[in-house]
Design a protein around this motif. Sequence first.
Motif, mmCIF file in Angstrom:
data_model
loop_
_atom_site.group_PDB
_atom_site.id
_atom_site.type_symbol
_atom_site.label_atom_id
_atom_site.label_comp_id
_atom_site.label_asym_id
_atom_site.label_seq_id
_atom_site.Cartn_x
_atom_site.Cartn_y
_atom_site.Cartn_z
ATOM 1 N N GLU A 186 0.840 -1.192 0.000
ATOM 2 C CA GLU A 186 0.000 0.000 0.000
ATOM 3 C C GLU A 186 0.882 1.253 0.000
ATOM 4 O OE1 GLU A 186 -3.266 -0.438 2.993
ATOM 5 O OE2 GLU A 186 -2.166 -2.279 3.441
ATOM 6 N N ILE A 187 0.273 2.395 -0.264
ATOM 7 C CA ILE A 187 1.012 3.664 -0.296
ATOM 8 C C ILE A 187 1.758 3.896 1.015
ATOM 9 C CG2 ILE A 187 0.741 6.178 -0.377
ATOM 10 C CD1 ILE A 187 -1.467 5.710 -2.468
ATOM 11 N N LEU A 189 5.392 2.380 1.275
ATOM 12 C CA LEU A 189 6.429 2.674 0.280
ATOM 13 C C LEU A 189 7.788 2.987 0.882
ATOM 14 C CD1 LEU A 189 4.388 4.640 -2.398
ATOM 15 C CD2 LEU A 189 5.175 2.256 -2.479
ATOM 16 N N VAL A 217 11.178 6.409 -3.732
ATOM 17 C CA VAL A 217 9.758 6.062 -3.708
ATOM 18 C C VAL A 217 9.198 6.079 -5.132
ATOM 19 C CG1 VAL A 217 7.469 6.850 -2.970
ATOM 20 C CG2 VAL A 217 9.332 6.750 -1.316
ATOM 21 N N ASN A 218 9.586 7.056 -5.923
ATOM 22 C CA ASN A 218 9.095 7.117 -7.306
ATOM 23 C C ASN A 218 9.503 5.878 -8.099
ATOM 24 O OD1 ASN A 218 7.810 9.564 -6.943
ATOM 25 N ND2 ASN A 218 9.514 10.768 -7.731
ATOM 26 N N CYS A 220 7.275 3.049 -7.026
ATOM 27 C CA CYS A 220 5.935 3.216 -7.606
ATOM 28 C C CYS A 220 5.915 2.781 -9.065
ATOM 29 C CB CYS A 220 5.467 4.659 -7.478
ATOM 30 S SG CYS A 220 5.039 5.127 -5.800
ATOM 31 N N ASP A 221 6.926 3.198 -9.828
ATOM 32 C CA ASP A 221 7.009 2.804 -11.230
ATOM 33 C C ASP A 221 7.143 1.288 -11.368
ATOM 34 O OD1 ASP A 221 6.846 5.476 -11.948
ATOM 35 O OD2 ASP A 221 8.996 5.682 -12.377
ATOM 36 N N LEU A 227 6.197 -1.054 -9.168
ATOM 37 C CA LEU A 227 4.938 -1.685 -8.769
ATOM 38 C C LEU A 227 3.886 -1.572 -9.867
ATOM 39 C CD1 LEU A 227 4.719 -0.550 -5.035
ATOM 40 C CD2 LEU A 227 5.275 -2.846 -5.889
ATOM 41 N N ASP A 228 3.808 -0.412 -10.507
ATOM 42 C CA ASP A 228 2.864 -0.221 -11.612
ATOM 43 C C ASP A 228 3.177 -1.160 -12.769
ATOM 44 O OD1 ASP A 228 1.437 1.729 -10.260
ATOM 45 O OD2 ASP A 228 2.417 3.411 -11.294
#
Length: 154
Positions: A3-4, A7, A32-33, A36-37, A39-40
């Motif tokens: 989850e957010i 991170l 973190v970015n 996120c990339d 995970l996406d």
Amino acid sequence: MIEIKDLNDIVNIYNSNKLFLKSHIGKESITVNWVCDELDAMKKEGFYSCKVVQKNSNKIVGLIDFKVDKETYLSLLMINSNLKGQGIGTNIYKLLEMYIKSCNSNSLRIDIVTNYDKDVLNFWIKNGFKRIDNITLNWNEQVLPAVVMKKELF
């Protein structure tokens, strides 16, 4: 699932594995970015990205990415490097194997980078995996020598 709010913990786990980062993505640390990339990208490919939480402390100690199918593909199993050698990776793997068997998966595949850490290859051999093929992986613009390993589950 990650989850957010998780991170920063996931970033810390990646960043605790300096040799992995350097050999797999050519960086000393990630952000973190970046997570996120990643995970996406994994989600778009149908992978589950899960956090591993230690029961007694309720802290996130690892992460695992996998895609369940007739042949389940394990993309990543990583724990905080400060916790290596305590059996956590083995316990995580055994739980994953139980789960994917319950999903009627017949086998498990993992691709192991061979110029990284010999202990990683030995870990999977100890857990019943067999070498199948030599390949090269392209991950984050890094070309990596690897070996395909599989384990039949039934």
